[in-house]
Design a protein around this motif. Sequence first.
Motif, PDB file in Angstrom:
ATOM      1  N   LEU A  65      -5.804  11.426  18.777  1.00  0.00           N
ATOM      2  CA  LEU A  65      -6.637  10.883  19.822  1.00  0.00           C
ATOM      3  C   LEU A  65      -7.545  11.939  20.408  1.00  0.00           C
ATOM      4  O   LEU A  65      -7.279  13.143  20.299  1.00  0.00           O
ATOM      5  CB  LEU A  65      -5.794  10.232  20.916  1.00  0.00           C
ATOM      6  CG  LEU A  65      -4.851  11.163  21.681  1.00  0.00           C
ATOM      7  CD1 LEU A  65      -5.329  11.297  23.108  1.00  0.00           C
ATOM      8  CD2 LEU A  65      -3.464  10.592  21.628  1.00  0.00           C
ATOM      9  N   SER A  66      -8.619  11.465  20.970  1.00  0.00           N
ATOM     10  CA  SER A  66      -9.559  12.310  21.700  1.00  0.00           C
ATOM     11  C   SER A  66     -10.082  11.468  22.851  1.00  0.00           C
ATOM     12  O   SER A  66      -9.643  10.337  23.049  1.00  0.00           O
ATOM     13  CB  SER A  66     -10.717  12.736  20.784  1.00  0.00           C
ATOM     14  OG  SER A  66     -11.554  11.625  20.508  1.00  0.00           O
ATOM     15  N   ASN A  67     -11.049  12.005  23.576  1.00  0.00           N
ATOM     16  CA  ASN A  67     -11.601  11.225  24.687  1.00  0.00           C
ATOM     17  C   ASN A  67     -12.577  10.155  24.193  1.00  0.00           C
ATOM     18  O   ASN A  67     -13.118   9.414  24.994  1.00  0.00           O
ATOM     19  CB  ASN A  67     -12.276  12.138  25.711  1.00  0.00           C
ATOM     20  CG  ASN A  67     -13.416  12.929  25.107  1.00  0.00           C
ATOM     21  OD1 ASN A  67     -13.593  12.958  23.889  1.00  0.00           O
ATOM     22  ND2 ASN A  67     -14.181  13.584  25.952  1.00  0.00           N
ATOM     23  N   GLU A  68     -12.779  10.056  22.879  1.00  0.00           N
ATOM     24  CA  GLU A  68     -13.684   9.055  22.317  1.00  0.00           C
ATOM     25  C   GLU A  68     -12.976   7.942  21.546  1.00  0.00           C
ATOM     26  O   GLU A  68     -13.468   6.824  21.475  1.00  0.00           O
ATOM     27  CB  GLU A  68     -14.698   9.718  21.386  1.00  0.00           C
ATOM     28  CG  GLU A  68     -15.620  10.670  22.111  1.00  0.00           C
ATOM     29  CD  GLU A  68     -16.570  11.375  21.164  1.00  0.00           C
ATOM     30  OE1 GLU A  68     -16.634  11.009  19.974  1.00  0.00           O
ATOM     31  OE2 GLU A  68     -17.232  12.309  21.622  1.00  0.00           O
ATOM     32  N   ARG A  69     -11.832   8.243  20.895  1.00  0.00           N
ATOM     33  CA  ARG A  69     -11.153   7.237  20.083  1.00  0.00           C
ATOM     34  C   ARG A  69      -9.742   7.718  19.758  1.00  0.00           C
ATOM     35  O   ARG A  69      -9.414   8.875  19.973  1.00  0.00           O
ATOM     36  CB  ARG A  69     -11.921   6.946  18.794  1.00  0.00           C
ATOM     37  CG  ARG A  69     -11.892   8.070  17.767  1.00  0.00           C
ATOM     38  CD  ARG A  69     -12.814   7.834  16.587  1.00  0.00           C
ATOM     39  NE  ARG A  69     -14.178   7.545  16.950  1.00  0.00           N
ATOM     40  CZ  ARG A  69     -15.118   8.467  17.170  1.00  0.00           C
ATOM     41  NH1 ARG A  69     -14.846   9.739  17.052  1.00  0.00           N
ATOM     42  NH2 ARG A  69     -16.339   8.124  17.511  1.00  0.00           N
ATOM     43  N   TRP A  70      -8.951   6.787  19.231  1.00  0.00           N
ATOM     44  CA  TRP A  70      -7.655   7.175  18.693  1.00  0.00           C
ATOM     45  C   TRP A  70      -7.407   6.384  17.422  1.00  0.00           C
ATOM     46  O   TRP A  70      -7.973   5.332  17.202  1.00  0.00           O
ATOM     47  CB  TRP A  70      -6.533   7.006  19.716  1.00  0.00           C
ATOM     48  CG  TRP A  70      -6.206   5.604  20.150  1.00  0.00           C
ATOM     49  CD1 TRP A  70      -6.736   4.924  21.203  1.00  0.00           C
ATOM     50  CD2 TRP A  70      -5.238   4.727  19.563  1.00  0.00           C
ATOM     51  NE1 TRP A  70      -6.168   3.681  21.300  1.00  0.00           N
ATOM     52  CE2 TRP A  70      -5.249   3.528  20.295  1.00  0.00           C
ATOM     53  CE3 TRP A  70      -4.365   4.828  18.484  1.00  0.00           C
ATOM     54  CZ2 TRP A  70      -4.424   2.454  19.998  1.00  0.00           C
ATOM     55  CZ3 TRP A  70      -3.549   3.752  18.184  1.00  0.00           C
ATOM     56  CH2 TRP A  70      -3.586   2.597  18.944  1.00  0.00           C
ATOM     57  N   VAL A  71      -6.556   6.934  16.596  1.00  0.00           N
ATOM     58  CA  VAL A  71      -6.202   6.295  15.341  1.00  0.00           C
ATOM     59  C   VAL A  71      -4.724   6.557  15.073  1.00  0.00           C
ATOM     60  O   VAL A  71      -4.225   7.652  15.331  1.00  0.00           O
ATOM     61  CB  VAL A  71      -7.073   6.796  14.168  1.00  0.00           C
ATOM     62  CG1 VAL A  71      -6.879   8.279  13.912  1.00  0.00           C
ATOM     63  CG2 VAL A  71      -6.797   6.016  12.895  1.00  0.00           C
TER      64      VAL A  71
END
Length: 164
Positions: A65-71
């Motif tokens: 995860l990051s502050n833009e998306r997660w997978v």
Amino acid sequence: MKVIGMAGWSGSGKTTLVEKLIPHFTARGLRVSVIKHAHHGFDLDRPGKDSYRHREAGAVQVLMLSNERWVLMHELRGAPEPTLEEQLRLLAPCDLVLIEGYKEAAVPKIEIHRPSLGKPPLWPENPHVVAVASDADIDCPLPRLPLNEPAAVAAFILEYPDVQ
């Protein structure tokens, strides 16, 4: 949650149609999710990256995860592929799920048919096909949609009464 599939032979334009449909639905404020079935293996990861190394070491799941998306990547490690119903339960709440592939799944679907590919239509043998989107005039008893007019296809989907 409404569910409708897009089915057709490889190269028919399923991905392109799904890509063009999504903005029509999101412009109406709908939350849209997509399930894409791949008949071949795929990897979203790259050798050498931390998450790749974790999976290679034997992790069953790796969540990035990051502050833009997660997978969330899940390795089957010999287990059977989850059913479509199991996959639908994994999705976050949404208004519409577009399914690409899963020709035989028991969900209403639009067949993407290009006669120029030389492949037979799916609708005569597939009772789940509810309409055919094509770039040519075809002889078909089902509703025919103009493949190159995603707004018309989107309108059909929104109006179709039996979308789950």
